[in-house]
Write an enzyme that holds these catalytic residues in place. Structure first.
Site: not given
Ligand code: HXC
Length: 260
Positions: A66, A111, A114, A134
């Site tokens: 998400a 998400g 999911e 998460e």
């Molecule tokens: C918003 C995101 C994002 C996300 C990545 N980006 N994931 N933006 N929401 N979930 C953005 C980053 O901010 C960044 O933007 C760009 O994408 C590239 O990501 P990087 O982190 O620079 O890439 P990398 O170093 O290759 O790392 C990849 C990654 C990491 C390991 C996947 O991005 C990461 O950990 N992302 C979050 C994963 C996560 O926690 N997902 C769960 C979300 S909560 P900028 O602008 O900075 O360049 C969820 C809840 C669902 O899903 C159910 C309830 C809704």
């Protein structure tokens, strides 16, 4: 043909191809993405010529979850008032009676994992990574992760993955039962489309019934699931396609499906 901003939609014969298209944010699932997915799935479901869909991601992620920036700005009251996140289940799962495939090309996190698990089957690139991180954000999966992952991989591994946020590679995800097939990354779309075309060429009513019956296995007690299976089997006995399929087998010819 795409009037969408955050996804791309194309058709290939009877197969609809939906590509999540925010690669700069690793295809994070914003509310705009959800609304466009709902529209694309409604169009897929409504079009009798479309028989199977494939969902994939542009770039190095399927979807990294998400949209964290949106989540950070949403209050408990806003979530509760809108029954936030319920539309994924109602519009991408319950409303979609035709099968769809998640072609997971890279990160499928939170998400994104999911969403992949909402699909009827997952085909993964060997470079794909699956996880529910998460917990590291102070929250838990909210689009089915605790339920579908536990059903797919069992409570022990689901608990470990959800409590630690650890990622699974594609091989582990396949071994654990999340993924149907793992293929080399450069052959992912070919493999997904080949599977989708195979499904699209099957008798449509039997496809609907098969999907309904297999999903019931996750929701119903065994006795009730067996009754549903038999009733659907009985129903199909009355279809023209069942008569055609069996006649074609006996006459050693290719069946021609009518969808009735
Ligand atoms: C918003 C995101 C994002 C996300 C990545 N980006 N994931 N933006 N929401 N979930 C953005 C980053 O901010 C960044 O933007 C760009 O994408 C590239 O990501 P990087 O982190 O620079 O890439 P990398 O170093 O290759 O790392 C990849 C990654 C990491 C390991 C996947 O991005 C990461 O950990 N992302 C979050 C994963 C996560 O926690 N997902 C769960 C979300 S909560 P900028 O602008 O900075 O360049 C969820 C809840 C669902 O899903 C159910 C309830 C809704």
């Amino acid at each position: 043909m795409s009037e969408y901003r955050t996804i791309k939609v194309a058709t290939d014969g009877g197969v609809t191809i939906v590509t999540l298209n925010r690669p700069e944010a690793l295809n994070a699932l914003s509310s705009a993405v959800l609304e466009e997915l709902i529209a694309a799935f409604a169009a897929f479901q409504a079009d009798d010529g479309q028989r199977c869909a494939v969902v994939t991601g542009e770039g190095k992620a399927f979807a990294a979850g998400a949209d964290i920036k949106e989540l950070a700005a949403t209050s408990a009251a806003q979530f509760y008032a809108a029954d936030g996140l319920s539309r994924w289940q109602s519009h991408l799962v319950r409303a979609v009676r035709k099968p769809w495939i998640a072609a997971v090309n890279g990160f499928a996190l939170g998400g994104g994992c999911e969403l992949a698990m909402m699909a009827d089957l997952i085909i993964a690139a060997d470079t794909a990574r699956f996880g529910q991180p998460e917990i590291k954000l102070g929250t838990i999966p909210g689009m089915g992760g605790t339920q579908r992952l536990a059903r797919a991989v069992g409570q022990a591994r689901a608990m470990e993955l959800i409590l630690t946020g650890r990622m699974m590679d594609a091989a582990e995800a396949q071994g654990a039962g999340v993924v149907a097939r793992v293929v080399p990354a450069d052959g992912l779309m070919d493999a997904a489309l080949e599977t989708a075309r195979t499904i699209a060429a099957m008798p449509p009513l039997a496809v609907l019934a098969a999907k309904e019956a297999v999903h019931a296995a996750a929701n119903l007690p065994l006795e009730d699931g067996l009754v549903l299976e038999r009733r659907l089997f009985h129903l199909l006995a009355g279809t023209e396609d069942k008569a055609e399929g069996m006649a074609a087998f006996i006459e050693k010819r290719t069946a021609e499906w009518k969808g009735r």
